[in-house]
Design a protein around this motif. Structure first.
Motif, PDB file in Angstrom:
ATOM      1  N   THR A  93       0.969  -1.247   0.027  1.00 59.81           N
ATOM      2  CA  THR A  93      -0.075  -0.095  -0.107  1.00 59.81           C
ATOM      3  C   THR A  93       0.891   1.227  -0.034  1.00 59.81           C
ATOM      4  O   THR A  93       2.119   1.105   0.073  1.00 59.81           O
ATOM      5  CB  THR A  93      -0.888   0.051   1.215  1.00 59.81           C
ATOM      6  OG1 THR A  93      -2.048   1.133   1.193  1.00 59.81           O
ATOM      7  CG2 THR A  93      -0.354   0.133   2.565  1.00 59.81           C
ATOM      8  N   GLU A  94       0.459   2.477  -0.087  1.00 64.23           N
ATOM      9  CA  GLU A  94       0.943   3.554   0.033  1.00 64.23           C
ATOM     10  C   GLU A  94       0.368   4.518   1.199  1.00 64.23           C
ATOM     11  O   GLU A  94      -0.880   4.528   1.514  1.00 64.23           O
ATOM     12  CB  GLU A  94       0.968   4.372  -1.264  1.00 64.23           C
ATOM     13  CG  GLU A  94      -0.446   4.602  -1.661  1.00 64.23           C
ATOM     14  CD  GLU A  94      -0.315   5.571  -3.146  1.00 64.23           C
ATOM     15  OE1 GLU A  94       0.454   5.043  -4.156  1.00 64.23           O
ATOM     16  OE2 GLU A  94      -1.235   6.320  -3.242  1.00 64.23           O
ATOM     17  N   SER A 116       2.551  -2.119   9.658  1.00 66.40           N
ATOM     18  CA  SER A 116       3.169  -2.353   8.506  1.00 66.40           C
ATOM     19  C   SER A 116       4.803  -3.261   8.826  1.00 66.40           C
ATOM     20  O   SER A 116       5.053  -3.074  10.050  1.00 66.40           O
ATOM     21  CB  SER A 116       3.755  -1.247   7.851  1.00 66.40           C
ATOM     22  OG  SER A 116       4.503  -0.278   8.474  1.00 66.40           O
ATOM     23  N   ALA A 117       4.999  -4.237   8.215  1.00 64.38           N
ATOM     24  CA  ALA A 117       5.875  -5.002   8.258  1.00 64.38           C
ATOM     25  C   ALA A 117       7.418  -4.438   7.726  1.00 64.38           C
ATOM     26  O   ALA A 117       8.458  -4.725   8.174  1.00 64.38           O
ATOM     27  CB  ALA A 117       5.756  -6.663   7.791  1.00 64.38           C
ATOM     28  N   PHE A 176      -6.430   7.008  -0.131  1.00 61.97           N
ATOM     29  CA  PHE A 176      -6.807   6.043  -0.896  1.00 61.97           C
ATOM     30  C   PHE A 176      -6.116   4.731  -0.764  1.00 61.97           C
ATOM     31  O   PHE A 176      -6.673   3.546  -0.700  1.00 61.97           O
ATOM     32  CB  PHE A 176      -6.487   6.301  -2.222  1.00 61.97           C
ATOM     33  CG  PHE A 176      -7.141   7.623  -2.842  1.00 61.97           C
ATOM     34  CD1 PHE A 176      -8.101   8.097  -2.149  1.00 61.97           C
ATOM     35  CD2 PHE A 176      -6.854   8.184  -4.046  1.00 61.97           C
ATOM     36  CE1 PHE A 176      -8.700   9.401  -2.755  1.00 61.97           C
ATOM     37  CE2 PHE A 176      -7.376   9.208  -4.619  1.00 61.97           C
ATOM     38  CZ  PHE A 176      -8.360  10.131  -3.869  1.00 61.97           C
ATOM     39  N   GLY A 177      -4.886   4.602  -0.412  1.00 59.99           N
ATOM     40  CA  GLY A 177      -4.112   3.609  -0.191  1.00 59.99           C
ATOM     41  C   GLY A 177      -4.803   2.539   1.087  1.00 59.99           C
ATOM     42  O   GLY A 177      -5.058   1.591   0.993  1.00 59.99           O
ATOM     43  N   GLU A 178      -4.864   3.687   2.120  1.00 58.59           N
ATOM     44  CA  GLU A 178      -5.351   3.030   3.501  1.00 58.59           C
ATOM     45  C   GLU A 178      -6.832   2.335   3.399  1.00 58.59           C
ATOM     46  O   GLU A 178      -6.998   1.240   3.709  1.00 58.59           O
ATOM     47  CB  GLU A 178      -5.446   4.033   4.301  1.00 58.59           C
ATOM     48  CG  GLU A 178      -5.751   3.602   5.840  1.00 58.59           C
ATOM     49  CD  GLU A 178      -5.914   4.858   6.842  1.00 58.59           C
ATOM     50  OE1 GLU A 178      -6.405   5.940   6.384  1.00 58.59           O
ATOM     51  OE2 GLU A 178      -5.152   4.629   7.736  1.00 58.59           O
ATOM     52  N   ASN A 203       1.512 -10.003   5.365  1.00 57.22           N
ATOM     53  CA  ASN A 203       2.102  -8.893   5.944  1.00 57.22           C
ATOM     54  C   ASN A 203       1.691  -7.432   5.050  1.00 57.22           C
ATOM     55  O   ASN A 203       1.647  -7.630   3.874  1.00 57.22           O
ATOM     56  CB  ASN A 203       3.606  -9.132   5.683  1.00 57.22           C
ATOM     57  CG  ASN A 203       4.128 -10.300   6.693  1.00 57.22           C
ATOM     58  OD1 ASN A 203       4.321 -11.077   6.184  1.00 57.22           O
ATOM     59  ND2 ASN A 203       3.984 -10.114   7.887  1.00 57.22           N
ATOM     60  N   ILE A 204       1.904  -6.440   5.786  1.00 57.38           N
ATOM     61  CA  ILE A 204       1.646  -5.089   5.067  1.00 57.38           C
ATOM     62  C   ILE A 204       2.891  -4.509   4.688  1.00 57.38           C
ATOM     63  O   ILE A 204       3.757  -4.305   5.533  1.00 57.38           O
ATOM     64  CB  ILE A 204       0.867  -4.007   5.978  1.00 57.38           C
ATOM     65  CG1 ILE A 204      -0.577  -4.836   6.227  1.00 57.38           C
ATOM     66  CG2 ILE A 204       0.745  -2.981   5.664  1.00 57.38           C
ATOM     67  CD1 ILE A 204      -1.456  -4.087   7.338  1.00 57.38           C
ATOM     68  N   LEU A 205       3.002  -4.131   3.525  1.00 57.21           N
ATOM     69  CA  LEU A 205       4.272  -3.403   3.225  1.00 57.21           C
ATOM     70  C   LEU A 205       3.779  -1.980   2.616  1.00 57.21           C
ATOM     71  O   LEU A 205       3.289  -1.831   1.714  1.00 57.21           O
ATOM     72  CB  LEU A 205       4.849  -3.972   2.076  1.00 57.21           C
ATOM     73  CG  LEU A 205       6.300  -3.698   1.361  1.00 57.21           C
ATOM     74  CD1 LEU A 205       7.079  -4.890   0.819  1.00 57.21           C
ATOM     75  CD2 LEU A 205       6.231  -2.369   0.519  1.00 57.21           C
ATOM     76  N   VAL A 206       4.574  -0.988   3.425  1.00 52.12           N
ATOM     77  CA  VAL A 206       4.094   0.446   2.905  1.00 52.12           C
ATOM     78  C   VAL A 206       5.295   0.804   1.795  1.00 52.12           C
ATOM     79  O   VAL A 206       6.357   1.122   2.185  1.00 52.12           O
ATOM     80  CB  VAL A 206       3.907   1.475   4.191  1.00 52.12           C
ATOM     81  CG1 VAL A 206       3.467   2.546   3.796  1.00 52.12           C
ATOM     82  CG2 VAL A 206       2.973   0.848   5.083  1.00 52.12           C
TER      83      VAL A 206
END
Lengths: 291, 277
Positions: B193-194, B234-235, B198-200, B218-221
């Motif tokens: 995500t960013e 975020s991981a 919008f990303g969230e 896992n979440i990658l920002v």
């Protein structure tokens, strides 16, 4: 008049471009904004207002098996073209995420154990904002029938447009070129393609335009994030020439505005003036159409 | 192990991350099979600088109505949930092939055996060897809506012909059936995500899909520094910088062009963690 904003590749700035058009065009025309990205609608984040309607959309059906009647003959497994029916241990199960609701299994079951039931695929939401009505479909996560949800959102947009006597429906399409995008394009009068100067964006806009041409809809192009690559900006210029009706500079202030939920054309970035200029060109296209 | 890279919102950097991760795993001595499951807008090959090879057609059933056998009963038309058969009373039905899903229900219900098998081409799959990666991709035929069928074909071909120890599955944007088809049978996922509203918003939607499918994630920002917004849980955070932008525009994985760059090192470290699990 129905204008669709699309790009093929995601993240090129469709929603930024659409929100700018909505802000600027609504100063001169009566508009309805339809967010046709039913998977991940975003316009409602930028435009505050009051939700005046929220209703479920029943766009498809799903097969339900009565295990008490099931004789485990597996005929249904063999006819399902979507791999939705499986045998787990001593039970047949239908995966609701894979079931397309075609009904093939219901016709072949010798025990009459499978029935098709209507299901809710998502919601249709109508919001009254300061200047215009915003219509969006919200697909339930992982659901099928996003094309049908888009179709319903468009239909609702058309009804409002007729009631409010509006001149213009803006349709913000989903990424990709598949069924929700096709549902956005069909029946529209004009397409604005958003491209950024990268190889992947150019290639996927070309693919999206193949769909647009298939349906015979006229189109223009807006180049977003200008300044990140001379090479690909030139490529876009050469490929699309006078189809280009706007060049928006890469603006690192946009994420900050989006983080606060402000449409970039209302912010204070370097893209603001160019976004306005682009919307003027769109106004010109609309005026010519109405003449 | 099958790792999906997904995220909901488009343009968050799914493919960039997936390609860099694939190369990182390769550097760690693993054999990698990459399934580009975005049949609408395939782009992994562009970033890897490959021309797609070993083309195979993907087709879907459409009914062909045998005019002599048709008794014009209208049963096929009534059974079609997609409204792709259209009939004027007293005449054989007419097919609207674009909206036909290939479910064959019409063939099942036809009492006179008048429906025969025909097919429409809906896209193509490809198998390309590039930079040590086995890449399987596909293209949906523009104007056809059956993305998920092309994706299933990519996955089937990848699973049959792929020899990697690790499969990277790069999904399309969104959270509907093509994404579900790509995520199916994956062991875990990375949701890219960013830091924007919008990303969230879209991340929450894709997490619901992953939970529904019982896939751990896992979440990658990505582009973590483009705003002050923080994404919870975020991981890994990957910042946006000029080198990353340069690589993105040129279509070269940063881990290849600048292997010593902090982003490359972060991705390599992350790849090591992925292998531990």
């Amino acid at each position: 008049m129905k204008i669709v904003i699309l790009s093929g590749k995601g993240g090129t700035g469709k929603s930024v471009i659409t929100s700018s058009l909505a802000v600027e065009l609504s100063k001169e025309f009566k508009i309805v904004l339809v967010d046709a990205d039913a998977d991940c609608p975003n316009q409602h984040i930028l435009f505050k207002g009051r939700i005046i309607k929220k209703e479920p959309i029943q766009a498809s059906k799903t097969a339900i098996l009565d295990i008490k009647k099931c004789s485990l003959c597996k005929t249904c497994i063999n006819v399902c073209q979507f791999g939705a029916i499986k045998e787990y241990g001593k039970e047949i199960t239908i995966d609701p995420m894979k079931c397309e609701g075609c009904g093939a299994c219901t016709y072949v079951c010798p025990k009459n154990a499978i029935k098709l039931w209507p299901k809710i695929n998502g919601y249709l939401i109508i919001k009254k904002t300061k200047k215009f009505s915003l219509v969006y479909g919200k697909l339930l996560p992982g659901e099928s029938a996003s094309g049908k949800v888009v179709f319903e959102a468009k239909k609702a947009g058309e009804n409002i447009s007729q009631k409010e006597n509006s001149d213009l429906i803006l349709i913000d399409s989903a990424a990709g070129i598949g069924c929700p995008v096709i549902a956005s394009i069909t029946g529209s009068n004009y397409v604005i393609g958003v491209v950024e100067p990268t190889q992947t964006s150019i290639r996927n806009l070309e693919r999206a335009l193949e769909v647009v041409k298939h349906f015979g809809v006229p189109y223009s192009i807006v180049m977003n994030k200008v300044g990140i690559s001379k090479e690909f900006e030139e490529k876009i210029e050469n490929e699309f020439g006078d189809k280009i009706i706007g060049k928006i500079p890469y603006d690192d202030n946009i994420p900050y505005l989006l983080a606060e939920g402000i449409p970039p054309v209302l912010g204070k970035g370097i893209s603001k003036e160019k976004l306005k200029e682009f919307t003027k060109n769109v106004k010109e296209i609309i005026r010519r159409r109405f003449e | 192990m099958k790792i999906a890279i997904t995220g909901g919102k488009g343009g968050t950097g799914k493919t960039i991350i997936a390609v860099n991760l694939a190369i990182a795993l390769l550097k760690l001595g693993k054999k990698v099979t990459y399934l580009d499951c975005d049949a609408d807008c395939p782009s992994a090959h562009l970033i890897l600088g490959a021309e797609l090879k070993n083309k195979k057609e993907v087709s879907s059933f459409i009914p062909k109505i045998n005019q002599e056998k048709c008794i014009k009963c209208g049963k096929c038309m009534k059974s079609c949930e997609y409204n792709s058969l259209y009939q004027i009373k007293g005449n054989p039905p007419i097919l609207l092939p674009l909206i036909c899903s290939g479910c064959k229900t019409c063939k099942i219900v036809c009492p006179s055996g008048a429906i025969e098998d025909d097919k429409k081409v809906i896209g193509w799959t490809y198998k390309t060897k590039i930079k040590g990666i086995e890449l399987f991709s596909g293209e949906l035929k523009p104007s056809d809506p059956l993305s998920e069928k092309v994706i299933s074909a990519i996955k089937k071909r990848g699973n049959n012909e792929g020899t990697g120890e690790i499969f990277i599955i790069d999904t399309s944007a969104g959270a509907h059936c093509p994404v579900v088809a790509a995520l199916e049978d994956c062991d875990r996922a990375i949701a890219v995500t960013e830091p924007t509203l919008f990303g969230e918003h879209d991340l929450k939607i894709i997490i619901k899909v992953l939970d529904k499918m019982k896939i751990p994630y896992n979440i990658l920002v990505n582009k973590s520094n483009i705003s002050k917004k923080k994404i919870k849980g975020s991981a890994l955070e990957i910042p946006y910088d000029k080198k990353m932008l340069e690589c993105y525009v040129e279509g070269i994985p940063i881990i290849e062009k600048y292997p010593k760059h902090q982003i490359s090192e972060k991705i390599l470290k992350f790849a090591k963690e992925v292998l531990k699990k």
